[in-house]
Design an enzyme around this catalytic site. Sequence first.
Site, PDB file in Angstrom:
ATOM      1  N   THR A 126       3.607 -25.345   5.195  1.00 41.30           N
ATOM      2  CA  THR A 126       4.620 -24.669   4.382  1.00 41.30           C
ATOM      3  C   THR A 126       6.051 -25.072   4.711  1.00 41.30           C
ATOM      4  O   THR A 126       6.371 -25.390   5.867  1.00 41.30           O
ATOM      5  CB  THR A 126       4.486 -23.142   4.583  1.00 41.30           C
ATOM      6  N   TYR A 150       5.175 -15.543  10.789  1.00 46.08           N
ATOM      7  CA  TYR A 150       4.331 -16.320   9.870  1.00 46.08           C
ATOM      8  C   TYR A 150       4.547 -17.813  10.089  1.00 46.08           C
ATOM      9  O   TYR A 150       3.596 -18.592  10.236  1.00 46.08           O
ATOM     10  CB  TYR A 150       4.665 -15.936   8.422  1.00 46.08           C
ATOM     11  N   LYS A 154       2.039 -20.736  11.331  1.00 45.61           N
ATOM     12  CA  LYS A 154       1.788 -21.941  10.529  1.00 45.61           C
ATOM     13  C   LYS A 154       2.128 -23.204  11.319  1.00 45.61           C
ATOM     14  O   LYS A 154       1.520 -24.256  11.108  1.00 45.61           O
ATOM     15  CB  LYS A 154       2.601 -21.885   9.235  1.00 45.61           C
TER      16      LYS A 154
HETATM   17  P1  NAP Z   1      -2.309 -15.634  -1.201  1.00 46.04           P
HETATM   18  O1  NAP Z   1      -2.293 -15.421  -2.673  1.00 46.04           O
HETATM   19  O2  NAP Z   1      -1.718 -14.613  -0.305  1.00 46.04           O
HETATM   20  O3  NAP Z   1      -3.839 -15.886  -0.784  1.00 46.04           O
HETATM   21  C1  NAP Z   1      -4.229 -15.843   0.555  1.00 46.04           C
HETATM   22  C2  NAP Z   1      -5.743 -15.893   0.629  1.00 46.04           C
HETATM   23  O4  NAP Z   1      -6.132 -15.786   2.014  1.00 46.04           O
HETATM   24  C3  NAP Z   1      -6.451 -14.744  -0.103  1.00 46.04           C
HETATM   25  O5  NAP Z   1      -7.620 -15.219  -0.704  1.00 46.04           O
HETATM   26  C4  NAP Z   1      -6.818 -13.811   1.054  1.00 46.04           C
HETATM   27  O6  NAP Z   1      -7.928 -12.983   0.788  1.00 46.04           O
HETATM   28  C5  NAP Z   1      -7.157 -14.816   2.118  1.00 46.04           C
HETATM   29  N1  NAP Z   1      -7.188 -14.225   3.453  1.00 46.04           N
HETATM   30  C6  NAP Z   1      -6.246 -13.465   4.062  1.00 46.04           C
HETATM   31  N2  NAP Z   1      -6.643 -13.112   5.296  1.00 46.04           N
HETATM   32  C7  NAP Z   1      -7.864 -13.673   5.480  1.00 46.04           C
HETATM   33  C8  NAP Z   1      -8.782 -13.677   6.549  1.00 46.04           C
HETATM   34  N3  NAP Z   1      -8.580 -13.012   7.690  1.00 46.04           N
HETATM   35  N4  NAP Z   1      -9.944 -14.370   6.398  1.00 46.04           N
HETATM   36  C9  NAP Z   1     -10.206 -15.026   5.247  1.00 46.04           C
HETATM   37  N5  NAP Z   1      -9.379 -15.038   4.193  1.00 46.04           N
HETATM   38  C10 NAP Z   1      -8.213 -14.375   4.322  1.00 46.04           C
HETATM   39  O7  NAP Z   1      -1.594 -17.019  -0.832  1.00 46.04           O
HETATM   40  P2  NAP Z   1      -1.266 -18.282  -1.765  1.00 46.04           P
HETATM   41  O8  NAP Z   1       0.085 -18.116  -2.351  1.00 46.04           O
HETATM   42  O9  NAP Z   1      -2.427 -18.556  -2.627  1.00 46.04           O
HETATM   43  O10 NAP Z   1      -1.119 -19.419  -0.660  1.00 46.04           O
HETATM   44  C11 NAP Z   1      -2.255 -20.172  -0.229  1.00 46.04           C
HETATM   45  C12 NAP Z   1      -1.948 -20.768   1.140  1.00 46.04           C
HETATM   46  O11 NAP Z   1      -0.806 -21.619   1.039  1.00 46.04           O
HETATM   47  C13 NAP Z   1      -1.611 -19.761   2.217  1.00 46.04           C
HETATM   48  O12 NAP Z   1      -2.113 -20.263   3.434  1.00 46.04           O
HETATM   49  C14 NAP Z   1      -0.090 -19.752   2.251  1.00 46.04           C
HETATM   50  O13 NAP Z   1       0.368 -19.353   3.518  1.00 46.04           O
HETATM   51  C15 NAP Z   1       0.193 -21.203   1.953  1.00 46.04           C
HETATM   52  N6  NAP Z   1       1.459 -21.491   1.277  1.00 46.04           N
HETATM   53  C16 NAP Z   1       1.786 -20.841   0.147  1.00 46.04           C
HETATM   54  C17 NAP Z   1       2.949 -21.175  -0.523  1.00 46.04           C
HETATM   55  C18 NAP Z   1       3.346 -20.489  -1.802  1.00 46.04           C
HETATM   56  O14 NAP Z   1       4.534 -20.590  -2.178  1.00 46.04           O
HETATM   57  N7  NAP Z   1       2.425 -19.847  -2.502  1.00 46.04           N
HETATM   58  C19 NAP Z   1       3.792 -22.193  -0.021  1.00 46.04           C
HETATM   59  C20 NAP Z   1       3.390 -22.856   1.138  1.00 46.04           C
HETATM   60  C21 NAP Z   1       2.215 -22.511   1.774  1.00 46.04           C
HETATM   61  P3  NAP Z   1      -7.754 -11.519   0.109  1.00 46.04           P
HETATM   62  O15 NAP Z   1      -7.672 -11.785  -1.366  1.00 46.04           O
HETATM   63  O16 NAP Z   1      -8.987 -10.826   0.540  1.00 46.04           O
HETATM   64  O17 NAP Z   1      -6.504 -10.923   0.657  1.00 46.04           O
HETATM   65  N1  GDD Z   2       9.351 -10.436  -1.133  1.00 42.90           N
HETATM   66  C1  GDD Z   2      10.625 -10.113  -1.341  1.00 42.90           C
HETATM   67  N2  GDD Z   2      10.927  -8.860  -1.844  1.00 42.90           N
HETATM   68  N3  GDD Z   2      11.576 -11.022  -1.052  1.00 42.90           N
HETATM   69  C2  GDD Z   2      12.858 -10.684  -1.309  1.00 42.90           C
HETATM   70  C3  GDD Z   2      13.227  -9.442  -1.836  1.00 42.90           C
HETATM   71  C4  GDD Z   2      12.216  -8.478  -2.106  1.00 42.90           C
HETATM   72  O1  GDD Z   2      12.468  -7.374  -2.566  1.00 42.90           O
HETATM   73  N4  GDD Z   2      14.573  -9.431  -1.983  1.00 42.90           N
HETATM   74  C5  GDD Z   2      15.021 -10.615  -1.578  1.00 42.90           C
HETATM   75  N5  GDD Z   2      13.982 -11.392  -1.169  1.00 42.90           N
HETATM   76  C6  GDD Z   2      14.086 -12.749  -0.589  1.00 42.90           C
HETATM   77  C7  GDD Z   2      13.386 -12.896   0.754  1.00 42.90           C
HETATM   78  O2  GDD Z   2      14.172 -12.305   1.788  1.00 42.90           O
HETATM   79  C8  GDD Z   2      13.288 -14.417   0.837  1.00 42.90           C
HETATM   80  O3  GDD Z   2      14.512 -14.945   1.306  1.00 42.90           O
HETATM   81  C9  GDD Z   2      13.092 -14.839  -0.633  1.00 42.90           C
HETATM   82  O4  GDD Z   2      13.438 -13.687  -1.420  1.00 42.90           O
HETATM   83  C10 GDD Z   2      11.672 -15.279  -0.984  1.00 42.90           C
HETATM   84  O5  GDD Z   2      10.776 -14.306  -0.483  1.00 42.90           O
HETATM   85  P1  GDD Z   2       9.214 -14.338  -0.854  1.00 42.90           P
HETATM   86  O6  GDD Z   2       9.029 -14.402  -2.314  1.00 42.90           O
HETATM   87  O7  GDD Z   2       8.568 -13.227  -0.120  1.00 42.90           O
HETATM   88  O8  GDD Z   2       8.727 -15.771  -0.322  1.00 42.90           O
HETATM   89  P2  GDD Z   2       8.996 -16.531   1.060  1.00 42.90           P
HETATM   90  O9  GDD Z   2       9.907 -17.687   0.755  1.00 42.90           O
HETATM   91  O10 GDD Z   2       9.382 -15.610   2.140  1.00 42.90           O
HETATM   92  O11 GDD Z   2       7.541 -17.081   1.413  1.00 42.90           O
HETATM   93  C11 GDD Z   2       6.725 -17.715   0.423  1.00 42.90           C
HETATM   94  O12 GDD Z   2       6.975 -19.106   0.416  1.00 42.90           O
HETATM   95  C12 GDD Z   2       6.619 -19.781   1.623  1.00 42.90           C
HETATM   96  C13 GDD Z   2       6.985 -21.265   1.417  1.00 42.90           C
HETATM   97  O13 GDD Z   2       8.326 -21.470   1.732  1.00 42.90           O
HETATM   98  C14 GDD Z   2       5.262 -17.408   0.754  1.00 42.90           C
HETATM   99  O14 GDD Z   2       4.453 -17.850  -0.296  1.00 42.90           O
HETATM  100  C15 GDD Z   2       4.822 -18.108   2.021  1.00 42.90           C
HETATM  101  O15 GDD Z   2       3.402 -17.938   2.200  1.00 42.90           O
HETATM  102  C16 GDD Z   2       5.137 -19.602   1.879  1.00 42.90           C
HETATM  103  O16 GDD Z   2       4.758 -20.289   3.051  1.00 42.90           O
END
Ligand code: NAP
Ligand code: GDD
Length: 349
Positions: A126, A150, A154
């Site tokens: 990430t 987190y 990672k």
């Molecule tokens: P997400 O929607 O939060 O999905 C996370 C998945 O992990 C869900 O299926 C969840 O299951 C499962 N999980 C959580 N705890 C677990 C455990 N103890 N054992 C097995 N499964 C577990 O995340 P996402 O946005 O799809 O992201 C996918 C991956 O990419 C994550 O590793 C995240 O950290 C990484 N990532 C995401 C982003 C982004 O912007 N989306 C960016 C960079 C990296 P449940 O449904 O049961 O909770």
């Molecule tokens: N969630 C949330 N809720 N974020 C807020 C809010 C609020 O009410 N107000 C402001 N923010 C700001 C957070 O402080 C952060 O700076 C930004 O919005 C984005 O927050 P999130 O959407 O929670 O995402 P993230 O950037 O912290 O993390 C996501 O992206 C990562 C990749 O850079 C997640 O998907 C991570 O799993 C992933 O690794």
Amino acid sequence: MSKRALITGVTGQDGAYLAKFLIEKGYEVFGTYRRLSSPNFWRLQSLNIADRINLIPADLLDGTSIVEAMEISKPDEIYNLAAQSFVGASFEQPIGTGEITGLGTMRVLEAIRQVNPKVRMYQASTSELYGNVNQSPQNEDVPFHPVSPYAAAKLYGYWTVKIYREGYNIFACNGILFNHESPLRGLEFVTRKISNAVAKIALGIDNIIEIGNLDAKRDWGYAPEYVESMWLILQQDKPDDFVIATNESHSVKEFMEKAFSVVNLDWQKYVKINKKYNRPLDINLLLGDASKAKNKLGWEPKVKFDQLVEIMVKEDLLRWERFKKGEHFPWDASNYMSETKILTRSLKT
Ligand code: NAP
Ligand code: GDD
């Protein structure tokens, strides 16, 4: 014979889109899910793929269940997407996040090493690893400086992938993905929190959205496009790590403005700042440079910021309209607790 893929975290945003992508490529897809007290398959159902996935119960906390999942699925490729993925929650549950998101990755690598070291592994790394860096944009050579439990978890996963690659010749790769969003995004993340609230406000179901740091900037892409990069990374001749991003950065405030403009409303009338959504540490700016992915994988994002916001707001609007008409469909928002009711240690004012 068709290839076999095992996806950990198939019930999440990326897991669902990746499963769809791989099914369309002709893969036999296996996905792990956690046993929960209530079913959690709405994303797979909304993409109409729930009955095309072979589900295997497994938990990243339980190494034997991952070994079992590998033995059952006999995969050619493993996509390790499972994680405690919400940065805010990692300040509330730092140890659990380390166990799942950090050590969980090691458990997957160990299962590969023990069961079949020929399996190719994608690790969901990430942009959060970069933390508050002085160098922009961020590419594969920019040093990491994690600022959340987190990100620290990672980082452990990122390095274990490299160690197993170099030490045991395992084809393990890190995709350093910048934020990617969609209508299947969890409601706790800021983009979906906004698109859902804007839809409710536009339809008169709600009249306010409380938000934290409006100045934070992120490089937001479209999740269905990002899952293709995961697959491309595993099709290369040699295992390697890649940044995946749009090379555009926008603030939470810009996201808010654009989302309200989709429904022709002035955002300033509906937004209240609440410091309880601030984190003990936050990243000010993320901006990715995905040139390596463009050159080596041929991957480039097509959906950019304005279109992404429109897709999300319009989909949430449609869902609330359908809900108001009494329709039943796979969806998460109708019984989601208001965040104002949730008390947390780090998020208090
Ligand atoms: P997400 O929607 O939060 O999905 C996370 C998945 O992990 C869900 O299926 C969840 O299951 C499962 N999980 C959580 N705890 C677990 C455990 N103890 N054992 C097995 N499964 C577990 O995340 P996402 O946005 O799809 O992201 C996918 C991956 O990419 C994550 O590793 C995240 O950290 C990484 N990532 C995401 C982003 C982004 O912007 N989306 C960016 C960079 C990296 P449940 O449904 O049961 O909770
Ligand atoms: N969630 C949330 N809720 N974020 C807020 C809010 C609020 O009410 N107000 C402001 N923010 C700001 C957070 O402080 C952060 O700076 C930004 O919005 C984005 O927050 P999130 O959407 O929670 O995402 P993230 O950037 O912290 O993390 C996501 O992206 C990562 C990749 O850079 C997640 O998907 C991570 O799993 C992933 O690794």
